[in-house]
Design an enzyme around this catalytic site. Structure first.
Site, PDB file in Angstrom:
ATOM      1  N   LYS A  17       0.812  -1.230   0.000  1.00 16.31           N
ATOM      2  CA  LYS A  17       0.000   0.000   0.000  1.00 16.31           C
ATOM      3  C   LYS A  17       0.843   1.276   0.000  1.00 16.31           C
ATOM      4  CE  LYS A  17      -2.594   0.306   3.491  1.00 16.31           C
ATOM      5  NZ  LYS A  17      -2.724  -0.694   4.510  1.00 16.31           N
ATOM      6  N   ARG A  92     -10.588   1.672   8.466  1.00 13.28           N
ATOM      7  CA  ARG A  92     -10.270   0.296   8.842  1.00 13.28           C
ATOM      8  C   ARG A  92     -11.539  -0.403   9.345  1.00 13.28           C
ATOM      9  NH1 ARG A  92      -4.756   1.128   9.005  1.00 13.28           N
ATOM     10  NH2 ARG A  92      -3.537  -0.356  10.151  1.00 13.28           N
ATOM     11  N   ARG A 128      10.615  -7.333   6.122  1.00  9.35           N
ATOM     12  CA  ARG A 128      10.605  -5.888   5.895  1.00  9.35           C
ATOM     13  C   ARG A 128      11.536  -5.129   6.853  1.00  9.35           C
ATOM     14  NH1 ARG A 128       4.960  -2.660   5.392  1.00  9.35           N
ATOM     15  NH2 ARG A 128       4.798  -2.871   7.653  1.00  9.35           N
ATOM     16  N   ARG A 161      10.523  -2.402  11.940  1.00  8.33           N
ATOM     17  CA  ARG A 161       9.549  -1.543  12.614  1.00  8.33           C
ATOM     18  C   ARG A 161       9.047  -2.270  13.857  1.00  8.33           C
ATOM     19  NH1 ARG A 161       4.895   0.611   8.645  1.00  8.33           N
ATOM     20  NH2 ARG A 161       3.639  -0.699   9.991  1.00  8.33           N
ATOM     21  N   ARG A 172      -1.950  -8.361  13.580  1.00  4.09           N
ATOM     22  CA  ARG A 172      -2.364  -7.307  12.642  1.00  4.09           C
ATOM     23  C   ARG A 172      -3.119  -7.891  11.455  1.00  4.09           C
ATOM     24  NH1 ARG A 172       2.747  -4.498  10.814  1.00  4.09           N
ATOM     25  NH2 ARG A 172       1.438  -2.923   9.871  1.00  4.09           N
TER      26      ARG A 172
HETATM   27  P1  AMP Z   1      -0.429   1.084   9.443  1.00  2.00           P
HETATM   28  O1  AMP Z   1       0.871   1.787   9.235  1.00  2.00           O
HETATM   29  O2  AMP Z   1      -1.519   1.600   8.541  1.00  2.00           O
HETATM   30  O3  AMP Z   1      -0.304  -0.406   9.391  1.00  2.00           O
HETATM   31  O4  AMP Z   1      -0.919   1.461  10.926  1.00  2.00           O
HETATM   32  C1  AMP Z   1      -0.149   1.138  12.065  1.00  2.00           C
HETATM   33  C2  AMP Z   1      -1.047   1.089  13.302  1.00  2.00           C
HETATM   34  O5  AMP Z   1      -1.708   2.351  13.501  1.00  2.00           O
HETATM   35  C3  AMP Z   1      -2.184   0.082  13.220  1.00  2.00           C
HETATM   36  O6  AMP Z   1      -1.756  -1.214  13.580  1.00  2.00           O
HETATM   37  C4  AMP Z   1      -3.195   0.671  14.220  1.00  2.00           C
HETATM   38  O7  AMP Z   1      -2.800   0.408  15.555  1.00  2.00           O
HETATM   39  C5  AMP Z   1      -3.053   2.161  13.985  1.00  2.00           C
HETATM   40  N1  AMP Z   1      -3.996   2.658  12.955  1.00  2.00           N
HETATM   41  C6  AMP Z   1      -3.667   3.237  11.748  1.00  2.00           C
HETATM   42  N2  AMP Z   1      -4.770   3.590  11.059  1.00  2.00           N
HETATM   43  C7  AMP Z   1      -5.831   3.236  11.831  1.00  2.00           C
HETATM   44  C8  AMP Z   1      -7.264   3.328  11.672  1.00  2.00           C
HETATM   45  N3  AMP Z   1      -7.821   3.846  10.551  1.00  2.00           N
HETATM   46  N4  AMP Z   1      -8.039   2.869  12.672  1.00  2.00           N
HETATM   47  C9  AMP Z   1      -7.514   2.351  13.793  1.00  2.00           C
HETATM   48  N5  AMP Z   1      -6.193   2.215  14.006  1.00  2.00           N
HETATM   49  C10 AMP Z   1      -5.342   2.657  13.041  1.00  2.00           C
END
Ligand code: AMP
Length: 221
Positions: A17, A92, A128, A161, A172
């Site tokens: 993404k 999400r 990663r 990360r 996740r």
């Molecule tokens: P990502 O980089 O998009 O994988 O986001 C990393 C973390 O941020 C996720 O595992 C969630 O804990 C939090 N997060 C990011 N976007 C959202 C969202 N739209 N709703 C809830 N939690 C989010």
């Protein structure tokens, strides 16, 4: 000025993404709005928001809807989002999707889904690394190794990360599966969803995405 190009990019962690969002933003001059990046930056800067979401981010769970909706509402009100945006990581949940629909009212929306099967995602995420200095992303050959490597762009140290260890990865992916299906059904019912095969080469995936966006933009006119 034409209609804004409002894009929601849906896909599990590890589906590419971030890479694809950057390319779409380049092509259409749109801001990339990654809620994950916004939250991680807040945690790093130890802002009140960062302190609030720190534990949720470390565990791989989801931050609550009300907080996320407020965050996205104020980000979309910034001037650079007038011509459109690429949302990466939001919505999400179905509640977040409904809030976004209400926010956009009559404005167009394209939902693009990157499809990648589970085992391939585990493999990609375990390999990663991210540069601790310039944030460039790398895929290493090892699955869960801890060797140190250097960034070929800036010489910074490559690190994993915090939320890329195997237990957190599985959590996740499970969280994603639990929430993505209703989201996909929602956008599919609205007739704004295009699914793209995310296992193809990253260049092919980009091509398919740009084609879907051009087709979507033409449909709106
Ligand atoms: P990502 O980089 O998009 O994988 O986001 C990393 C973390 O941020 C996720 O595992 C969630 O804990 C939090 N997060 C990011 N976007 C959202 C969202 N739209 N709703 C809830 N939690 C989010």
């Amino acid at each position: 000025m034409g209609d804004p190009i409002n894009i929601v990019l849906i896909g599990p962690p590890g589906s590419g993404k971030g890479t694809q969002a950057a390319r779409i933003c380049d092509r259409y001059h749109l801001p990339w709005i990654s809620t994950g990046e916004i939250l991680r930056a807040a945690v790093k800067a130890e802002t009140p928001l960062g302190r609030k979401v720190h534990d949720t981010l470390s565990s791989g769970g989801l931050v609550d809807d009300a907080l996320m909706i407020d965050l996205v509402r104020s980000r979309l009100a910034e001037p650079d989002a007038i011509t459109g945006f690429v949302l990466d990581g939001f919505p999400r949940t179905i509640n977040q999707a409904l809030a976004l629909d209400a926010l956009l009212a009559e404005h167009p929306l394209l939902a693009l889904l990157l499809d990648v099967p589970g085992p391939e995602l585990e493999r990609r995420l375990g390999a990663r690394r991210i540069c601790s200095t310039c944030k460039a992303l790398y895929a290493t050959g090892t699955r869960y190794g801890s060797e140190e490597e250097l960034c070929s762009k800036c010489g910074g140290t490559l690190i994993r990360r915090d939320d890329d260890n195997i237990d957190v990865i599985r959590n996740r992916l499970q969280t994603y599966r639990n929430t993505a299906d209703p989201l996909i059904a929602h956008y599919s019912a609205r007739g704004v969803l295009t699914a793209i095969d995310g296992t193809a080469s990253s260049e092919k995936v980009t091509k398919a995405l740009l084609k879907a966006i051009d087709a979507g933009v033409r449909t709106k006119k």
